[in-house]
Design an enzyme around this catalytic site. Structure first.
Site, PDB file in Angstrom:
ATOM      1  N   CYS A  37       0.811  -1.211   0.000  1.00 16.63           N
ATOM      2  CA  CYS A  37       0.000   0.000   0.000  1.00 16.63           C
ATOM      3  C   CYS A  37       0.847   1.266   0.000  1.00 16.63           C
ATOM      4  CB  CYS A  37      -0.936   0.007   1.207  1.00 16.63           C
ATOM      5  SG  CYS A  37      -0.066  -0.150   2.757  1.00 16.63           S
ATOM      6  N   CYS A 106      -0.926  -3.614   8.655  1.00 17.84           N
ATOM      7  CA  CYS A 106      -0.489  -2.404   9.367  1.00 17.84           C
ATOM      8  C   CYS A 106       0.125  -2.770  10.713  1.00 17.84           C
ATOM      9  CB  CYS A 106      -1.661  -1.459   9.604  1.00 17.84           C
ATOM     10  SG  CYS A 106      -2.428  -0.878   8.087  1.00 17.84           S
TER      11      CYS A 106
END
Lengths: 144, 213
Positions: A37, A106
């Site tokens: 990302c 994340c």
């Protein structure tokens, strides 16, 4: 996608945002990225000679979950010994922040950032201690 | 491995549409096969588009509205697969990511290190953006600096995309002996593109924001 309340709290009031001087010998810096990302996370830990984490700062450029994960991690590691901090698993972050499956990477990023920062601190401490012996850059023979 | 058309019985290579009777075939295909392309990374985009439109017309569910359910369902899933494949292959970045997937490789595996130079650029530019956010519309000089930075980042992105195209050519010419090296290079370029893309998105967002315009 809706963020959990805890993610929003860390996102809106991030803890310990900022930097320490990279020159500080007690500071280990970890910069890691999520190539899926494009998020980039910098975590800095101030570690005393006993290996206890005194303070932490982060800068994260990415989505809310990445920011929340790093913000939470700065709180989590403070006061911990580096061995304890190395053992922190991303699942702790997932649980605390209630991250959905698509945002688990994340938390992995935050876990990696802790490890990278501690590794950096160890390298730098090792380098200082070895200063009198050999300079690693010359001894390693990088081929250049 | 061949496939028999349930409508006319013809044995053929797996493909979207029966080459004999023109009926949609119920088959799972990778993106290259769906478009009838060889597994090559270098793709002629106008030809790709033409092929997509041609196949799209021939497999369109409207054509099979009165066909048996089995045929209608094959046309529906075939049309969806065709569109998905076209979108995946059209963009070189998604094509490269798909290539990794086809090769059983994961972009993020052993690949968390942001190249130092790129990391420095990210932090520098993000720092400038934070300053710009604080200064608001007042600081014309800072804004011009960020605009100049934006141009440089665009050029850097162009270079990365050129590097990607060169990597594709190397894959297409490879006999497989340098596979590991090609995978590593492809992962490295795609990661850099991802970081650069995020950075450029943030810069554009700030430059377009009414606060700083």
């Amino acid at each position: 996608m809706a963020y959990s309340d805890k993610v929003l709290d860390h996102y809106n009031n991030p803890r310990n945002v900022g930097s320490f001087s990279k020159e500080d010998p007690d500071v280990g810096t970890g910069v890691v990225g999520a190539p899926e990302c494009g998020d980039v996370m910098k975590l800095q830990l101030k570690i005393n000679d006993n290996g206890v984490i005194q303070d932490a700062r982060f800068k994260t450029f990415g989505c809310g979950s990445a920011i929340a994960s790093s913000s939470y991690v700065t709180e989590l590691v403070k006061g911990k010994h580096i061995d304890e901090a190395m053992a922190i698993k991303n699942t702790v972050i997932v649980k605390e922040l209630n991250l959905p499956p698509v945002k688990i990477h994340c938390s992995v990023l935050a876990e990696d950032a802790i490890k990278a920062a501690i590794a950096d601190w160890k390298t730098r401490k090792g380098a200082t201690a070895d200063d009198t012996k050999i300079e690693p850059s010359k001894a390693a023979g990088s081929g250049e | 491995m061949t496939l028999q058309c349930p409508s006319c019985g013809r044995e053929q290579e797996p493909q979207l549409i029966c080459q004999q009777c023109g009926m949609p075939l119920p088959v799972e295909l990778d993106c290259f096969a769906a478009l009838g392309l060889p597994r090559k990374l270098t793709i002629d985009l106008p030809a790709l588009e033409e092929r997509y439109h041609d196949l799209g017309k021939r497999i369109h569910p409207d054509r099979f509205a009165s066909s048996p359910p089995r045929v209608r369902s094959a046309s529906l899933s075939g049309a969806a697969l065709l569109t998905r494949s076209y979108r995946t292959l059209r963009d070189p970045v998604s094509r490269g990511l798909y290539w990794l997937e086809l090769n059983g490789e994961k972009l993020a595996e052993n690949n968390k290190q942001v190249p130092a130079e790129l990391a420095e650029t990210v932090f520098e530019v993000q720092e400038q953006l934070a300053e710009l956010r604080e200064a608001g519309a007042g600081d014309g000089a800072l804004r011009r600096e960020v605009e100049k930075r934006r141009v440089e980042l665009g050029l850097a992105m162009d270079e990365l995309r050129e590097g990607l195209a060169r990597n594709f050519i190397r894959w297409d010419r490879s006999d497989g002996s340098d596979r590991a090296e090609l995978v590593a290079e492809l992962k490295s370029i795609l990661s850099k593109i991802a970081y650069m893309r995020t950075l450029i998105r943030d810069v554009d967002r700030e430059l377009d924001s009414p606060r700083t315009a």
